[in-house]
Design a protein around this motif. Structure first.
Motif, PDB file in Angstrom:
ATOM      1  N   GLY A   1      46.140  29.047 122.515  1.00 36.89           N
ATOM      2  CA  GLY A   1      45.437  27.769 122.390  1.00 36.89           C
ATOM      3  C   GLY A   1      45.150  27.379 120.957  1.00 36.89           C
ATOM      4  N   ALA A   2      45.430  28.291 119.997  1.00 37.79           N
ATOM      5  CA  ALA A   2      45.238  27.932 118.582  1.00 37.79           C
ATOM      6  C   ALA A   2      46.247  26.843 118.211  1.00 37.79           C
ATOM      7  CB  ALA A   2      45.436  29.167 117.708  1.00 37.79           C
ATOM      8  N   VAL A   3      45.885  25.975 117.273  1.00 33.00           N
ATOM      9  CA  VAL A   3      46.796  24.870 116.928  1.00 33.00           C
ATOM     10  C   VAL A   3      47.966  25.363 116.067  1.00 33.00           C
ATOM     11  CG1 VAL A   3      45.084  23.037 117.209  1.00 33.00           C
ATOM     12  CG2 VAL A   3      45.389  24.065 114.961  1.00 33.00           C
ATOM     13  N   ALA A   4      47.760  26.467 115.339  1.00 30.82           N
ATOM     14  CA  ALA A   4      48.848  27.091 114.571  1.00 30.82           C
ATOM     15  C   ALA A   4      48.502  28.564 114.383  1.00 30.82           C
ATOM     16  CB  ALA A   4      49.020  26.410 113.207  1.00 30.82           C
ATOM     17  N   ARG A   5      49.543  29.391 114.258  1.00 29.62           N
ATOM     18  CA  ARG A   5      49.328  30.830 114.056  1.00 29.62           C
ATOM     19  C   ARG A   5      50.344  31.317 113.024  1.00 29.62           C
ATOM     20  NH1 ARG A   5      49.188  32.240 120.445  1.00 29.62           N
ATOM     21  NH2 ARG A   5      51.353  31.590 120.240  1.00 29.62           N
ATOM     22  N   PHE A   6      49.864  32.033 112.046  1.00 26.54           N
ATOM     23  CA  PHE A   6      50.712  32.557 110.980  1.00 26.54           C
ATOM     24  C   PHE A   6      50.605  34.086 111.005  1.00 26.54           C
ATOM     25  CE2 PHE A   6      49.219  28.365 109.831  1.00 26.54           C
ATOM     26  CZ  PHE A   6      50.375  27.725 109.425  1.00 26.54           C
ATOM     27  N   GLN A   7      51.751  34.745 111.147  1.00 27.65           N
ATOM     28  CA  GLN A   7      51.769  36.212 111.147  1.00 27.65           C
ATOM     29  C   GLN A   7      52.207  36.667 109.751  1.00 27.65           C
ATOM     30  OE1 GLN A   7      53.561  37.986 114.746  1.00 27.65           O
ATOM     31  NE2 GLN A   7      53.908  35.893 115.419  1.00 27.65           N
ATOM     32  N   CYS A   8      51.368  37.452 109.110  1.00 30.98           N
ATOM     33  CA  CYS A   8      51.558  37.754 107.684  1.00 30.98           C
ATOM     34  C   CYS A   8      51.547  39.250 107.419  1.00 30.98           C
ATOM     35  CB  CYS A   8      50.412  37.139 106.871  1.00 30.98           C
ATOM     36  SG  CYS A   8      50.099  35.418 107.262  1.00 30.98           S
ATOM     37  N   ARG A   9      52.283  39.616 106.370  1.00 30.64           N
ATOM     38  CA  ARG A   9      52.236  40.980 105.841  1.00 30.64           C
ATOM     39  C   ARG A   9      51.440  40.917 104.543  1.00 30.64           C
ATOM     40  NH1 ARG A   9      55.286  43.855 102.233  1.00 30.64           N
ATOM     41  NH2 ARG A   9      56.685  42.081 101.921  1.00 30.64           N
ATOM     42  N   THR A  10      50.442  41.754 104.413  1.00 33.42           N
ATOM     43  CA  THR A  10      49.636  41.733 103.188  1.00 33.42           C
ATOM     44  C   THR A  10      50.485  42.231 102.019  1.00 33.42           C
ATOM     45  OG1 THR A  10      47.609  42.136 104.439  1.00 33.42           O
ATOM     46  CG2 THR A  10      47.516  42.556 102.076  1.00 33.42           C
ATOM     47  N   VAL A  11      50.617  41.389 100.976  1.00 28.22           N
ATOM     48  CA  VAL A  11      51.427  41.777  99.822  1.00 28.22           C
ATOM     49  C   VAL A  11      50.563  42.068  98.593  1.00 28.22           C
ATOM     50  CG1 VAL A  11      53.561  40.664 100.553  1.00 28.22           C
ATOM     51  CG2 VAL A  11      51.885  39.334  99.244  1.00 28.22           C
ATOM     52  N   ARG A  12      49.331  41.574  98.616  1.00 31.49           N
ATOM     53  CA  ARG A  12      48.454  41.861  97.482  1.00 31.49           C
ATOM     54  C   ARG A  12      46.992  41.661  97.884  1.00 31.49           C
ATOM     55  NH1 ARG A  12      49.100  39.154  91.602  1.00 31.49           N
ATOM     56  NH2 ARG A  12      51.281  39.699  91.930  1.00 31.49           N
ATOM     57  N   ARG A  13      46.138  42.498  97.286  1.00 24.69           N
ATOM     58  CA  ARG A  13      44.692  42.292  97.443  1.00 24.69           C
ATOM     59  C   ARG A  13      44.086  42.273  96.052  1.00 24.69           C
ATOM     60  NH1 ARG A  13      45.023  46.650 101.128  1.00 24.69           N
ATOM     61  NH2 ARG A  13      43.922  47.876  99.567  1.00 24.69           N
ATOM     62  N   VAL A  14      43.222  41.283  95.810  1.00 15.63           N
ATOM     63  CA  VAL A  14      42.611  41.121  94.485  1.00 15.63           C
ATOM     64  C   VAL A  14      41.095  41.140  94.650  1.00 15.63           C
ATOM     65  CG1 VAL A  14      42.444  39.624  92.452  1.00 15.63           C
ATOM     66  CG2 VAL A  14      44.556  39.638  93.799  1.00 15.63           C
ATOM     67  N   GLU A  15      40.433  42.005  93.929  1.00 15.75           N
ATOM     68  CA  GLU A  15      38.964  42.033  93.942  1.00 15.75           C
ATOM     69  C   GLU A  15      38.454  40.777  93.264  1.00 15.75           C
ATOM     70  OE1 GLU A  15      36.524  44.989  93.874  1.00 15.75           O
ATOM     71  OE2 GLU A  15      37.893  46.332  94.930  1.00 15.75           O
ATOM     72  N   ALA A  16      37.538  40.090  93.867  1.00 14.80           N
ATOM     73  CA  ALA A  16      37.010  38.858  93.271  1.00 14.80           C
ATOM     74  C   ALA A  16      35.527  38.745  93.604  1.00 14.80           C
ATOM     75  CB  ALA A  16      37.775  37.637  93.791  1.00 14.80           C
ATOM     76  N   GLY A  17      34.683  39.269  92.717  1.00 13.64           N
ATOM     77  CA  GLY A  17      33.242  39.197  92.931  1.00 13.64           C
ATOM     78  C   GLY A  17      32.847  39.910  94.204  1.00 13.64           C
ATOM     79  N   ASP A  18      32.115  39.199  95.086  1.00 15.94           N
ATOM     80  CA  ASP A  18      31.655  39.850  96.318  1.00 15.94           C
ATOM     81  C   ASP A  18      32.658  39.680  97.462  1.00 15.94           C
ATOM     82  OD1 ASP A  18      31.257  37.171  96.888  1.00 15.94           O
ATOM     83  OD2 ASP A  18      29.060  37.302  96.951  1.00 15.94           O
ATOM     84  N   HIS A  19      33.848  39.147  97.171  1.00 18.71           N
ATOM     85  CA  HIS A  19      34.913  39.019  98.169  1.00 18.71           C
ATOM     86  C   HIS A  19      36.197  39.701  97.668  1.00 18.71           C
ATOM     87  CE1 HIS A  19      32.222  36.271 100.123  1.00 18.71           C
ATOM     88  NE2 HIS A  19      33.098  35.982 101.074  1.00 18.71           N
ATOM     89  N   VAL A  20      37.157  39.815  98.569  1.00 21.32           N
ATOM     90  CA  VAL A  20      38.491  40.328  98.220  1.00 21.32           C
ATOM     91  C   VAL A  20      39.486  39.241  98.629  1.00 21.32           C
ATOM     92  CG1 VAL A  20      40.187  42.162  98.610  1.00 21.32           C
ATOM     93  CG2 VAL A  20      37.738  42.688  98.761  1.00 21.32           C
ATOM     94  N   ILE A  21      40.400  38.906  97.732  1.00 23.06           N
ATOM     95  CA  ILE A  21      41.425  37.909  98.077  1.00 23.06           C
ATOM     96  C   ILE A  21      42.608  38.656  98.689  1.00 23.06           C
ATOM     97  CG2 ILE A  21      42.935  36.071  97.219  1.00 23.06           C
ATOM     98  CD1 ILE A  21      41.052  35.896  94.743  1.00 23.06           C
ATOM     99  N   PHE A  22      42.919  38.336  99.921  1.00 22.08           N
ATOM    100  CA  PHE A  22      44.113  38.894 100.578  1.00 22.08           C
ATOM    101  C   PHE A  22      45.232  37.870 100.454  1.00 22.08           C
ATOM    102  CE2 PHE A  22      43.232  42.534 103.622  1.00 22.08           C
ATOM    103  CZ  PHE A  22      42.019  42.875 103.063  1.00 22.08           C
ATOM    104  N   ILE A  23      46.377  38.290  99.940  1.00 23.85           N
ATOM    105  CA  ILE A  23      47.545  37.410  99.900  1.00 23.85           C
ATOM    106  C   ILE A  23      48.567  37.968 100.882  1.00 23.85           C
ATOM    107  CG2 ILE A  23      49.382  36.428  98.473  1.00 23.85           C
ATOM    108  CD1 ILE A  23      47.466  36.672  96.089  1.00 23.85           C
ATOM    109  N   GLY A  24      49.039  37.111 101.768  1.00 29.20           N
ATOM    110  CA  GLY A  24      49.985  37.546 102.785  1.00 29.20           C
ATOM    111  C   GLY A  24      51.255  36.726 102.736  1.00 29.20           C
TER     112      GLY A  24
ATOM    113  N   ALA B   1      47.027  38.175 111.133  1.00 23.21           N
ATOM    114  CA  ALA B   1      47.413  36.869 111.678  1.00 23.21           C
ATOM    115  C   ALA B   1      46.308  35.868 111.399  1.00 23.21           C
ATOM    116  CB  ALA B   1      47.656  36.963 113.185  1.00 23.21           C
ATOM    117  N   VAL B   2      46.726  34.648 111.094  1.00 21.53           N
ATOM    118  CA  VAL B   2      45.784  33.547 110.893  1.00 21.53           C
ATOM    119  C   VAL B   2      45.905  32.646 112.127  1.00 21.53           C
ATOM    120  CG1 VAL B   2      45.136  31.590 109.432  1.00 21.53           C
ATOM    121  CG2 VAL B   2      46.205  33.626 108.407  1.00 21.53           C
ATOM    122  N   ASN B   3      44.823  32.556 112.903  1.00 19.08           N
ATOM    123  CA  ASN B   3      44.797  31.715 114.086  1.00 19.08           C
ATOM    124  C   ASN B   3      43.956  30.483 113.762  1.00 19.08           C
ATOM    125  OD1 ASN B   3      45.817  33.712 116.448  1.00 19.08           O
ATOM    126  ND2 ASN B   3      44.567  34.856 114.973  1.00 19.08           N
TER     127      ASN B   3
END
Ligand SMILES: Cc1cc2nc3c(=O)[nH]c(=O)nc-3n(C[C@H](O)[C@H](O)[C@H](O)COP(=O)(O)O)c2cc1C
Length: 168
Positions: free
Chosen positions: A116-139, A73-75
């Motif tokens: 109290g968050a201004v918006a909340r997004f509930q997501c299912r992870t559909v892809r993860r991409v390795e990107a340098g020292d981070h990982v991109i999560f796509i939901g 979830a993105v709060n």
């Protein structure tokens, strides 16, 4: 070809000129434990289908559990939730319970949704991409709500509140 190297502090300073909102990404661990990480890497990617992304660091202690979780979830934090930004930016290894005293309700699969968050997004992870020292999560967004209100803003390393531009 060798990779480009910049002076880390100077490069971060330049990136920090781009203002962002502040989110807490939440999930459930395999044992049902609550996970929460402050992140300003949240971005809307696609409207149809509704896709969003965020990027955890490979050094985040929550990463193994986040990679095992089906949902996140993105709060999007409100201006008066800056204390939550600080709390969830502290490593889970240093705080016994990041969620202590935090008002939440359960979303899909028990996702912790911060009240109290201004918006909340509930997501299912559909892809993860390795990107340098981070990982991109796509939901893919499964559900959302937006109560609105004043958002918290992060710019040049400090918290800000939004003021409407007088010139519009
Ligand atoms: C405003 C702000 C934005 C942040 N954005 C991110 C981010 O996008 N990705 C990330 O991995 N860490 C980000 N962090 C740092 C994490 O919140 C921090 O490393 C946290 O301790 C990670 O939690 P964990 O160690 O329990 O996994 C951010 C911190 C702050 C204060």
């Amino acid at each position: 070809m060798s990779p480009v190297r910049f002076a880390a502090g100077d490069y971060r300073h330049a990136l920090g000129q781009y203002p962002t909102g502040v989110t807490v990404i939440t999930a459930r661990g395999p044992d049902g434990g609550k996970i929460g990480v402050t992140a300003n890497s949240f971005t809307s990617v696609s409207l149809d289908p509704p896709l969003v992304s965020w990027c955890p660091s490979k050094t985040a202690s929550s990463l193994p559990e986040l990679e095992n979780a089906t949902y996140f979830a993105v709060n999007v934090l409100a201006a008066d939730q800056h204390h939550l930004s600080r709390r969830f930016a502290t490593s889970a290894q240093e705080v016994r319970d990041k969620f202590e005293g935090v008002a939440i309700r359960a979303g899909i699969g028990g996702l912790p949704l911060i009240e109290g968050a201004v918006a909340r997004f509930q997501c299912r992870t559909v892809r993860r991409v390795e990107a340098g020292d981070h990982v991109i999560f796509i939901g893919e967004v499964q559900n959302y709500d937006a109560n609105g209100g004043e958002p918290l803003v992060f710019h040049s390393g400090t918290y800000h509140i939004v003021t409407a531009h007088p010139g519009q």
